[in-house]
Design a protein around this motif. Structure first.
Motif, PDB file in Angstrom:
ATOM      1  N   ASP A 148       0.837  -1.203   0.000  1.00 17.50           N
ATOM      2  CA  ASP A 148       0.000   0.000   0.000  1.00 17.50           C
ATOM      3  C   ASP A 148       0.871   1.252   0.000  1.00 17.50           C
ATOM      4  OD1 ASP A 148      -2.254  -1.558   0.052  1.00 17.50           O
ATOM      5  OD2 ASP A 148      -2.446  -1.508   2.243  1.00 17.50           O
ATOM      6  N   GLY A 149       0.389   2.266  -0.692  1.00 20.67           N
ATOM      7  CA  GLY A 149       1.104   3.534  -0.716  1.00 20.67           C
ATOM      8  C   GLY A 149       2.226   3.605  -1.722  1.00 20.67           C
ATOM      9  N   ALA A 150       2.350   2.620  -2.608  1.00 18.83           N
ATOM     10  CA  ALA A 150       3.420   2.660  -3.613  1.00 18.83           C
ATOM     11  C   ALA A 150       3.183   3.811  -4.580  1.00 18.83           C
ATOM     12  CB  ALA A 150       3.482   1.340  -4.368  1.00 18.83           C
ATOM     13  N   ARG A 151       4.271   4.433  -4.993  1.00 24.42           N
ATOM     14  CA  ARG A 151       4.174   5.546  -5.934  1.00 24.42           C
ATOM     15  C   ARG A 151       5.302   5.429  -6.956  1.00 24.42           C
ATOM     16  NH1 ARG A 151       6.898   7.495  -1.480  1.00 24.42           N
ATOM     17  NH2 ARG A 151       8.757   8.755  -1.909  1.00 24.42           N
ATOM     18  N   ILE A 152       5.147   6.173  -8.053  1.00 18.68           N
ATOM     19  CA  ILE A 152       6.138   6.152  -9.126  1.00 18.68           C
ATOM     20  C   ILE A 152       6.635   7.567  -9.353  1.00 18.68           C
ATOM     21  CG2 ILE A 152       6.542   5.652 -11.562  1.00 18.68           C
ATOM     22  CD1 ILE A 152       4.493   3.485 -11.398  1.00 18.68           C
ATOM     23  N   GLU A 153       7.947   7.708  -9.371  1.00 19.78           N
ATOM     24  CA  GLU A 153       8.576   8.997  -9.610  1.00 19.78           C
ATOM     25  C   GLU A 153       9.129   9.013 -11.034  1.00 19.78           C
ATOM     26  OE1 GLU A 153      11.493   9.293  -6.584  1.00 19.78           O
ATOM     27  OE2 GLU A 153      10.042   9.537  -4.951  1.00 19.78           O
ATOM     28  N   ALA A 154       8.663   9.965 -11.833  1.00 22.26           N
ATOM     29  CA  ALA A 154       9.058  10.082 -13.234  1.00 22.26           C
ATOM     30  C   ALA A 154      10.359  10.863 -13.358  1.00 22.26           C
ATOM     31  CB  ALA A 154       7.945  10.756 -14.033  1.00 22.26           C
ATOM     32  N   THR A 157       5.068  12.699  -9.752  1.00 19.98           N
ATOM     33  CA  THR A 157       4.806  11.522  -8.915  1.00 19.98           C
ATOM     34  C   THR A 157       3.404  11.008  -9.190  1.00 19.98           C
ATOM     35  OG1 THR A 157       6.274  12.336  -7.179  1.00 19.98           O
ATOM     36  CG2 THR A 157       4.693  10.649  -6.554  1.00 19.98           C
ATOM     37  N   THR A 158       3.295   9.697  -9.327  1.00 18.82           N
ATOM     38  CA  THR A 158       2.012   9.037  -9.533  1.00 18.82           C
ATOM     39  C   THR A 158       1.794   8.034  -8.405  1.00 18.82           C
ATOM     40  OG1 THR A 158       2.202   9.233 -11.935  1.00 18.82           O
ATOM     41  CG2 THR A 158       0.623   7.632 -11.089  1.00 18.82           C
ATOM     42  N   GLY A 209      12.605   6.803 -20.255  1.00 19.40           N
ATOM     43  CA  GLY A 209      13.641   7.059 -19.259  1.00 19.40           C
ATOM     44  C   GLY A 209      13.418   6.232 -18.009  1.00 19.40           C
ATOM     45  N   TRP A 210      14.269   6.462 -17.033  1.00 19.76           N
ATOM     46  CA  TRP A 210      14.201   5.715 -15.780  1.00 19.76           C
ATOM     47  C   TRP A 210      13.125   6.288 -14.861  1.00 19.76           C
ATOM     48  CZ3 TRP A 210      16.088   1.156 -14.567  1.00 19.76           C
ATOM     49  CH2 TRP A 210      17.195   0.659 -15.258  1.00 19.76           C
ATOM     50  N   HIS A 211      12.240   5.441 -14.408  1.00 20.84           N
ATOM     51  CA  HIS A 211      11.245   5.770 -13.399  1.00 20.84           C
ATOM     52  C   HIS A 211      11.574   4.972 -12.139  1.00 20.84           C
ATOM     53  CE1 HIS A 211       9.320   7.065 -17.074  1.00 20.84           C
ATOM     54  NE2 HIS A 211       8.314   7.584 -16.421  1.00 20.84           N
TER      55      HIS A 211
END
Length: 577
Positions: free
Chosen positions: A466-472, A477-478, A498-500
């Motif tokens: 829970d609470g996982a997010r993705i940084e572009a 942030t998603t 690119g790297w996320h």
């Protein structure tokens, strides 16, 4: 049930409205009759809007052109209706539709769907469709597979896999992040090839695969994401029955990798060099990740020490027996107790560890990397090779013991690699041994995160906390919304290459997002395979009438007009004298 419930509610509403009109003060009979008739008409029109009458339309084949489709491809398939998706080039007499769902909605009588070209894009592959036939266009030429390594520890050995299609006589090379060639190979008969390299410092880096022709011209290129994790420094203990040059270079290797190393080297007469002697018991072994013994210290273990080591292996400890000479009967007996029935090992022979990678320039001959290997074999077929020589033969072996592992390395002079100027090969050899045998690290909550994904297409990320997010890469942030009923999977639509970074608490994992325009052959092959997986059914393009629902808008328009008239009549008051 779904059909009758709305009709029952409409009938109940008409009944209640009619009773209301019939109660005092009741309007004149003529006016009452008109109002009741309009209410019935409004109810009927609303029911027809919800459930329009079905009518028969001719059933046939719908042909959809995708990327790469040509006029000749379309002409080879008989179909009454021909449409093209946005990815297809303009074709004479073929109308464009924004997506597959629109095409099927416009032609509800479709009994069979025929897809021509490279296949359906990800946008259309989840659309509910009739039985599908796929007439694939010309196969893409280039690197059409990418098998990236899983997350690695610093210094670990890894392999990259790919497949070459439509490029005869091509070679494939692997470049490191600095652009230096680290491996090159010729694909097999099936076009597949695997190339090996070593991870270095922690972090997300990008290697590259390149397909070359005979003249060295680059035919295709793919990025290779390599994710090197920062792991705690391993704790090692090295026990030997005599000093030697191998120990010196093992200590140097351990220092270079940042490992914590305890040494104990017997020199006879009860004298031991190295660190202060420590007991071989459960408490001290629980603090170690890997215990290294030579054949002399192995044979000298007491029964209590052997039992403590066996118990520690069941709890995760890794044990390596390094052969500096032949095994005596006592050493062989102990190995049998630990599940390794060793045979032979009295003679040595030179074996080529691997060919040193050729320099970037053409015509530079590779230098061989030779070591001395004991002719050790194992009676148990379940023993896994610890290393492999250039000819594919096994060098040593290991097996699991509970949660830990025990292995034997029958190499007496790995230090010779350093003396010959191949310190990198020496470090790679011992890094692979450490990664194979050392105590396993705790599982990461992001272990199932893929190494790469496509830009502009949906990717499912599963097993996330829970609470996982993705940084572009641009700092955006998603936050992922996961479904616990579907393995904690969440959908992600990356827009930029690119790297996320996928972040969950203190854990993080990189995902390299690849632009399809930068890997055309790989993307085209993936699209073809995904479309081929949708094929099925036995639908035919016959002309038998197929019942479909009619349009709703005429009934809706009538309902609005009648309801408006009813509203006006109910509120209009008769003029009194």
């Amino acid at each position: 049930m779904i059909f009758w419930l709305p009709l029952a509610l409409i009938a109940l509403a008409v009944l209640l409205a009619s009773l209301r009109l019939c109660l005092p003060p009741r309007p004149p009979l003529a006016r009452l009759g008109v109002l009741l008739a309009l209410q019935l008409a409004a109810a009927a029109l609303l029911a027809l809007t919800l459930f329009p009458p079905r009518h028969a339309v001719p059933a046939g084949t719908l042909l959809v052109a995708t990327a790469g489709a040509t006029a000749a491809d379309l002409a080879a398939v008989p179909a009454a209706v021909r449409l093209r998706l946005p990815e297809a080039t303009a074709l004479t007499g073929v109308d464009r539709v924004p997506d597959l769902a629109t095409a099927l909605r416009r032609h509800p009588g479709t009994r069979e769907l025929v897809v021509v070209g490279q296949g359906l894009p990800a946008r259309d592959r989840d659309t509910a469709a009739p039985p599908l036939r796929f007439h694939a266009g010309a196969a893409p030429r280039g690197l059409v597979e990418l098998l990236a390594p899983p997350p690695l520890a610093a210094g670990a050995h890894f392999e990259v896999g790919t497949r070459v299609q439509g490029l005869p006589q091509a070679r494939v090379e692997l470049l490191d992040p600095a652009g230096h060639r680290v491996a090159i190979a010729t694909p097999g008969n099936d076009g597949r090839v695997r190339l090996a390299a070593s991870a270095r410092d922690a972090g997300d880096v990008e290697f590259a695969l390149r397909a070359l022709n005979g003249d060295g011209k680059v035919l295709d290129r793919l990025p290779v994401p390599v994710r090197v994790q920062a792991v705690p420094a391993p704790a090692l203990r090295l026990l030997a029955g005599a000093p030697g040059p191998e120990l010196k270079y093992l200590q140097r290797w351990a220092a270079d990798t940042g490992a914590t190393l305890q040494t104990g080297i017997s020199v006879g007469g009860g004298v031991q060099l190295g660190d202060a002697p420590q007991a071989i018991d459960a408490a001290s072994l629980a603090r170690l990740d890997l215990l290294l013994l030579d054949e002399r210290r192995l044979a000298a273990l007491s029964s209590a020490q052997r039992a403590a080591i066996a118990a520690a292996m069941h709890e995760g400890l890794g044990v390596l027996v390094r052969m500096g000479g032949a095994l005596d009967s006592n050493a062989r007996r102990i190995l049998r107790e630990w599940g390794l029935d060793a045979r032979g090992g009295e003679r040595t022979a030179t074996v080529k560890l691997r060919d040193a990678d050729a320099a970037s320039g053409e015509g530079t001959a590779p230098a061989p990397l030779d070591i001395e290997r004991f002719d050790l074999a194992f009676a148990d077929t379940g023993v896994v090779p610890l290393l492999r020589a250039a000819d594919g033969s096994a060098i040593g072996g290991w097996r699991a013991v509970g949660r830990g592992r025990v292995g034997v390395l029958p190499v007496a002079d790995s230090y010779a690699l350093v003396l010959a100027g191949h310190a990198d090969a020496h470090a790679e050899l011992w890094n692979r041994v450490l990664a194979t045998l050392a105590r396993p690290l705790p599982a990461s909550p992001l272990a199932r995160v893929p190494a790469w994904a496509w830009a502009g297409e949906r990717t499912a990320l599963c097993g996330l906390p829970d609470g996982a997010r993705i940084e572009a890469p641009d700092g955006g942030t998603t936050t992922l919304v996961t479904d616990p009923r579907a393995g904690n999977c969440g959908g992600w639509w990356p827009r930029q290459a690119g790297w996320h970074r996928v972040v969950a608490g203190d854990a993080a994992a990189g995902v390299r997002v690849i632009d399809p325009a930068g890997a055309r052959a790989l993307h085209a092959q993936a699209t073809r395979e995904a479309t081929s997986a949708l094929r099925g059914g036995t639908g035919t393009a016959g002309t038998t009438a197929l019942p479909v629902s009619g349009p709703r808008w005429p009934w809706l328009l009538g309902f609005v007009l009648v309801a408006g008239l009813l509203w006006w009549l109910e509120r209009r008051r008769p003029v009194t004298a």
